[in-house]
Design a protein around this motif. Sequence first.
Motif, PDB file in Angstrom:
ATOM      1  N   MET A   1       0.847  -1.175   0.000  1.00 57.02           N
ATOM      2  CA  MET A   1       0.000   0.000   0.000  1.00 57.02           C
ATOM      3  C   MET A   1       0.891   1.237   0.000  1.00 57.02           C
ATOM      4  SD  MET A   1      -3.002   1.189   2.634  1.00 57.02           S
ATOM      5  CE  MET A   1      -4.214   0.098   1.921  1.00 57.02           C
ATOM      6  N   ILE A   2       0.601   2.156  -0.889  1.00 61.39           N
ATOM      7  CA  ILE A   2       1.351   3.413  -0.983  1.00 61.39           C
ATOM      8  C   ILE A   2       0.504   4.493  -0.314  1.00 61.39           C
ATOM      9  CG2 ILE A   2       2.335   5.137  -2.533  1.00 61.39           C
ATOM     10  CD1 ILE A   2       2.666   2.766  -4.560  1.00 61.39           C
ATOM     11  N   ILE A   3       1.102   5.131   0.698  1.00 57.06           N
ATOM     12  CA  ILE A   3       0.387   6.112   1.509  1.00 57.06           C
ATOM     13  C   ILE A   3       1.112   7.444   1.456  1.00 57.06           C
ATOM     14  CG2 ILE A   3      -0.484   6.644   3.826  1.00 57.06           C
ATOM     15  CD1 ILE A   3      -0.193   3.526   4.346  1.00 57.06           C
ATOM     16  N   LEU A   4       0.407   8.495   1.090  1.00 58.41           N
ATOM     17  CA  LEU A   4       0.961   9.843   1.156  1.00 58.41           C
ATOM     18  C   LEU A   4       0.683  10.396   2.545  1.00 58.41           C
ATOM     19  CD1 LEU A   4       0.959   9.367  -1.903  1.00 58.41           C
ATOM     20  CD2 LEU A   4       0.124  11.689  -2.198  1.00 58.41           C
ATOM     21  N   VAL A   5       1.697  10.981   3.175  1.00 57.25           N
ATOM     22  CA  VAL A   5       1.551  11.619   4.479  1.00 57.25           C
ATOM     23  C   VAL A   5       1.956  13.071   4.304  1.00 57.25           C
ATOM     24  CG1 VAL A   5       2.257  11.655   6.890  1.00 57.25           C
ATOM     25  CG2 VAL A   5       2.149   9.488   5.681  1.00 57.25           C
ATOM     26  N   ALA A   6       1.035  13.977   4.641  1.00 63.53           N
ATOM     27  CA  ALA A   6       1.319  15.398   4.443  1.00 63.53           C
ATOM     28  C   ALA A   6       0.556  16.233   5.454  1.00 63.53           C
ATOM     29  CB  ALA A   6       0.915  15.824   3.034  1.00 63.53           C
ATOM     30  N   ALA A   7       1.074  17.421   5.684  1.00 67.10           N
ATOM     31  CA  ALA A   7       0.350  18.460   6.408  1.00 67.10           C
ATOM     32  C   ALA A   7       0.226  19.619   5.431  1.00 67.10           C
ATOM     33  CB  ALA A   7       1.096  18.882   7.672  1.00 67.10           C
ATOM     34  N   ALA A   8      -1.009  20.011   5.142  1.00 65.38           N
ATOM     35  CA  ALA A   8      -1.255  21.072   4.160  1.00 65.38           C
ATOM     36  C   ALA A   8      -2.304  22.030   4.698  1.00 65.38           C
ATOM     37  CB  ALA A   8      -1.727  20.468   2.833  1.00 65.38           C
ATOM     38  N   ALA A   9      -2.110  23.296   4.378  1.00 65.45           N
ATOM     39  CA  ALA A   9      -3.042  24.334   4.809  1.00 65.45           C
ATOM     40  C   ALA A   9      -4.326  24.277   3.992  1.00 65.45           C
ATOM     41  CB  ALA A   9      -2.376  25.705   4.662  1.00 65.45           C
ATOM     42  N   GLU A  10      -5.272  25.109   4.355  1.00 65.07           N
ATOM     43  CA  GLU A  10      -6.544  25.183   3.632  1.00 65.07           C
ATOM     44  C   GLU A  10      -6.339  25.477   2.150  1.00 65.07           C
ATOM     45  OE1 GLU A  10      -9.565  24.514   4.646  1.00 65.07           O
ATOM     46  OE2 GLU A  10      -9.182  24.299   6.787  1.00 65.07           O
ATOM     47  N   GLU A  92       3.478  -1.463   3.666  1.00 61.85           N
ATOM     48  CA  GLU A  92       3.122  -0.052   3.591  1.00 61.85           C
ATOM     49  C   GLU A  92       4.374   0.765   3.324  1.00 61.85           C
ATOM     50  OE1 GLU A  92      -0.651   0.455   6.603  1.00 61.85           O
ATOM     51  OE2 GLU A  92       1.361   0.652   7.463  1.00 61.85           O
ATOM     52  N   VAL A  93       4.255   1.706   2.393  1.00 68.46           N
ATOM     53  CA  VAL A  93       5.335   2.624   2.047  1.00 68.46           C
ATOM     54  C   VAL A  93       4.756   4.025   2.131  1.00 68.46           C
ATOM     55  CG1 VAL A  93       6.925   3.351   0.235  1.00 68.46           C
ATOM     56  CG2 VAL A  93       6.373   0.932   0.502  1.00 68.46           C
ATOM     57  N   PHE A  94       5.499   4.943   2.745  1.00 75.49           N
ATOM     58  CA  PHE A  94       4.996   6.298   2.969  1.00 75.49           C
ATOM     59  C   PHE A  94       5.760   7.305   2.123  1.00 75.49           C
ATOM     60  CE2 PHE A  94       3.751   3.807   6.563  1.00 75.49           C
ATOM     61  CZ  PHE A  94       2.488   4.271   6.873  1.00 75.49           C
ATOM     62  N   VAL A  95       5.029   8.091   1.359  1.00 76.53           N
ATOM     63  CA  VAL A  95       5.600   9.193   0.580  1.00 76.53           C
ATOM     64  C   VAL A  95       5.401  10.444   1.423  1.00 76.53           C
ATOM     65  CG1 VAL A  95       5.461  10.526  -1.550  1.00 76.53           C
ATOM     66  CG2 VAL A  95       5.065   8.039  -1.598  1.00 76.53           C
ATOM     67  N   ILE A  96       6.521  11.147   1.727  1.00 75.19           N
ATOM     68  CA  ILE A  96       6.430  12.250   2.684  1.00 75.19           C
ATOM     69  C   ILE A  96       6.784  13.619   2.094  1.00 75.19           C
ATOM     70  CG2 ILE A  96       6.803  10.646   4.596  1.00 75.19           C
ATOM     71  CD1 ILE A  96       9.634  11.950   4.876  1.00 75.19           C
ATOM     72  N   GLY A  97       6.895  13.713   0.777  1.00 74.35           N
ATOM     73  CA  GLY A  97       7.086  15.040   0.182  1.00 74.35           C
ATOM     74  C   GLY A  97       8.342  15.160  -0.630  1.00 74.35           C
ATOM     75  N   GLY A  98       8.509  16.324  -1.142  1.00 83.72           N
ATOM     76  CA  GLY A  98       7.716  17.528  -1.107  1.00 83.72           C
ATOM     77  C   GLY A  98       6.659  17.591  -2.195  1.00 83.72           C
TER      78      GLY A  98
END
Length: 161
Positions: A1-10, A92-98
Amino acid sequence: MIILVAAAAENDALGKDGNLLWHLPDDFKHFKSLTSGHYIIMGRKTFETFPKPLPNRKHLIITRNVNYEAPDGCIVVNSLEAALKLSQAQEEVFVIGGGEIYSEALPFADKIELTRVHHAFEADAFFPELDLTVWELLSEVMHPADEKHQYSFTFQTWIRK
C-alpha cells in the motif's frame, strides 16, 4: 500500500523556502506513529530539511543528482519509479514530500494521511488538489488551537474509491 503523508493548509500550502509554515507538535507525533518502522520516500529537498535521518525508518531519497551522497542507511534513487520498485516488498510505504513528489506519487497512492491546517499561508510548495471523484474521506479528527498549537488542524484519512 502506498500512503501519502502530508500536512497542508486550507490553500494546500506545504512550505516556503524549504521550511514548514507552522509548528504542530501533535502532528509530528502523528507522523512518527504512522511512519516508524517503514520505508519513507521523499525528494532531496525534503530530506535536507531534516537535521539527520529520522530514526527507525528506511529513507529513499529521490534526486536528479547522480552524485548525491546521503548518510549511511539512506538509499538514493533517481526517480519515484525506482523508489517504488525498491520498496515494493513492503506492506506499507509512505511518501512524505515535497510538493513535486506528492504530485508525481498521487496516481499510485492507495491512501492519504493528511493533516489539514486550518489557515491559509503564502507558500512556494503545495499539496496537489484532491479529485473527489477519486478520493473518499474515511475519517477525520479535529484538534483545536491551544497553547502548543497556534492553528487548529484536522487529521484526515482519505482512501481511493
